[in-house]
Enzyme design. Structure first.
Site, mmCIF file in Angstrom:
data_model
loop_
_atom_site.group_PDB
_atom_site.id
_atom_site.type_symbol
_atom_site.label_atom_id
_atom_site.label_comp_id
_atom_site.label_asym_id
_atom_site.label_seq_id
_atom_site.Cartn_x
_atom_site.Cartn_y
_atom_site.Cartn_z
ATOM 1 N N ASP A 76 1.070 -15.485 -9.760
ATOM 2 C CA ASP A 76 1.595 -14.704 -10.884
ATOM 3 C C ASP A 76 2.530 -13.578 -10.453
ATOM 4 O O ASP A 76 3.111 -12.912 -11.310
ATOM 5 C CB ASP A 76 0.436 -14.077 -11.679
ATOM 6 C CG ASP A 76 -0.155 -12.876 -10.980
ATOM 7 O OD1 ASP A 76 -0.115 -11.761 -11.555
ATOM 8 O OD2 ASP A 76 -0.637 -13.027 -9.847
ATOM 9 N N ASP A 91 -5.953 -12.268 -8.527
ATOM 10 C CA ASP A 91 -5.540 -11.282 -9.529
ATOM 11 C C ASP A 91 -4.352 -11.789 -10.348
ATOM 12 O O ASP A 91 -3.315 -12.138 -9.781
ATOM 13 C CB ASP A 91 -5.135 -9.963 -8.847
ATOM 14 C CG ASP A 91 -6.329 -9.110 -8.459
ATOM 15 O OD1 ASP A 91 -7.096 -8.729 -9.362
ATOM 16 O OD2 ASP A 91 -6.493 -8.816 -7.264
ATOM 17 N N ASP A 127 -3.880 -18.044 -6.335
ATOM 18 C CA ASP A 127 -4.038 -16.607 -6.185
ATOM 19 C C ASP A 127 -5.229 -16.192 -7.065
ATOM 20 O O ASP A 127 -5.776 -17.013 -7.811
ATOM 21 C CB ASP A 127 -2.746 -15.917 -6.637
ATOM 22 C CG ASP A 127 -2.838 -14.408 -6.603
ATOM 23 O OD1 ASP A 127 -3.332 -13.858 -5.604
ATOM 24 O OD2 ASP A 127 -2.429 -13.776 -7.593
#
Length: 254
Positions: free
Chosen positions: A188, A28, A26
């Site tokens: 996250d 961000d 990922d």
């Protein structure tokens, strides 16, 4: 492949993928600690329009309703009574504000360049898979010096469905010519972890900003603080020791 969180030691969770051929990331909160910048931009712009009777949104609201979500979902959650085009325009303007402030304040997750070097040294395929708009994703990846690292950048809005659906991760596998049985993911957010698990891959969760409980409930195989975490390097060391790396020489069109 389905791996329940914490049901195996980290190293055994990954060695079950042998031989590993690809790693997916990922963006961000996974490559960089960008959520505080998104939170700031949303808080300030929502204040300007008197959202929530002029009371600033807090981080708990941001994590629950915004973090990790696709912009269309965010627009619908924030403004259920607005015309969708108007709501989308607000979110687009917020993304433009984010890009203006990100140049001065973007911080990489500790150890990300060390991990990327390891991935390159092992000859593994790699892709970035994100719900961020392409302009945001490419800006952050460039600022982190990782434009040449990623062979593919997959954007949620360019897929039939964005995360938490598996479509972006499945598209990454297809473009890399990689198998879910030999690939793992770094994420996250609960939304991203759910997408990776639904695509059939184990997901290592980063506790950058989101609650550990939500990451575990989403199906994270194990959690790490950052890319310096000894738990991660123990797992990667087990892969190397067991010869469980498939060095991929085939080219991938960017």
């Amino acid at each position: 492949m389905s791996i329940s969180p914490d049901s195996h030691a980290p190293e055994s969770s990954l060695t079950r993928l042998a031989p590993v051929e690809a790693v997916l990331f990922d963006v961000d909160g996974t490559l960089c600690d960008s959520d505080p910048l998104h939170y700031f931009a949303f808080r300030e712009m929502l204040l300007e329009i008197g959202y929530n009777n002029g009371i600033p949104i807090d981080e708990e609201f941001f994590i629950k309703n915004i973090a990790g979500r696709h912009s269309d979902d965010t627009a619908r959650i924030l403004f259920p009574d607005w015309d969708f085009e108007k709501a989308s325009k607000f979110v687009d303007d917020k993304e433009a504000m984010f890009r203006r402030i990100v140049a001065e304040q973007l911080k990489p997750i500790d150890g990300i360049h060390k991990l990327c070097k390891w991935v390159e040294d092992q000859g593994l395929k790699r892709a970035a898979v994100t719900n961020a708009p392409r302009a945001n994703a490419e800006l952050m990846i460039s600022m982190l010096g990782l434009s040449d690292f990623f062979q593919v950048v997959i954007i949620g809005s360019e897929c039939e469905r964005a995360k938490p659906f598996p479509d972006p991760y499945l598209k990454a596998l297809k473009e890399l010519n990689a198998s879910a049985e030999h690939t793992f993911i770094f994420e996250d957010s609960a939304s991203g972890i759910k997408a990776g698990v639904a695509a059939g891959m184990p997901v290592i969760g980063l506790t950058t900003r989101n609650p550990e409980k939500s990451l575990k409930e989403a199906g994270a195989t194990f959690l790490i603080k950052d890319y310096e975490d000894p738990k991660l390097w123990k797992a990667l060391g087990e892969l190397e020791k067991g010869g469980a790396i498939l060095r991929c020489q085939s080219s991938v069109t960017k």
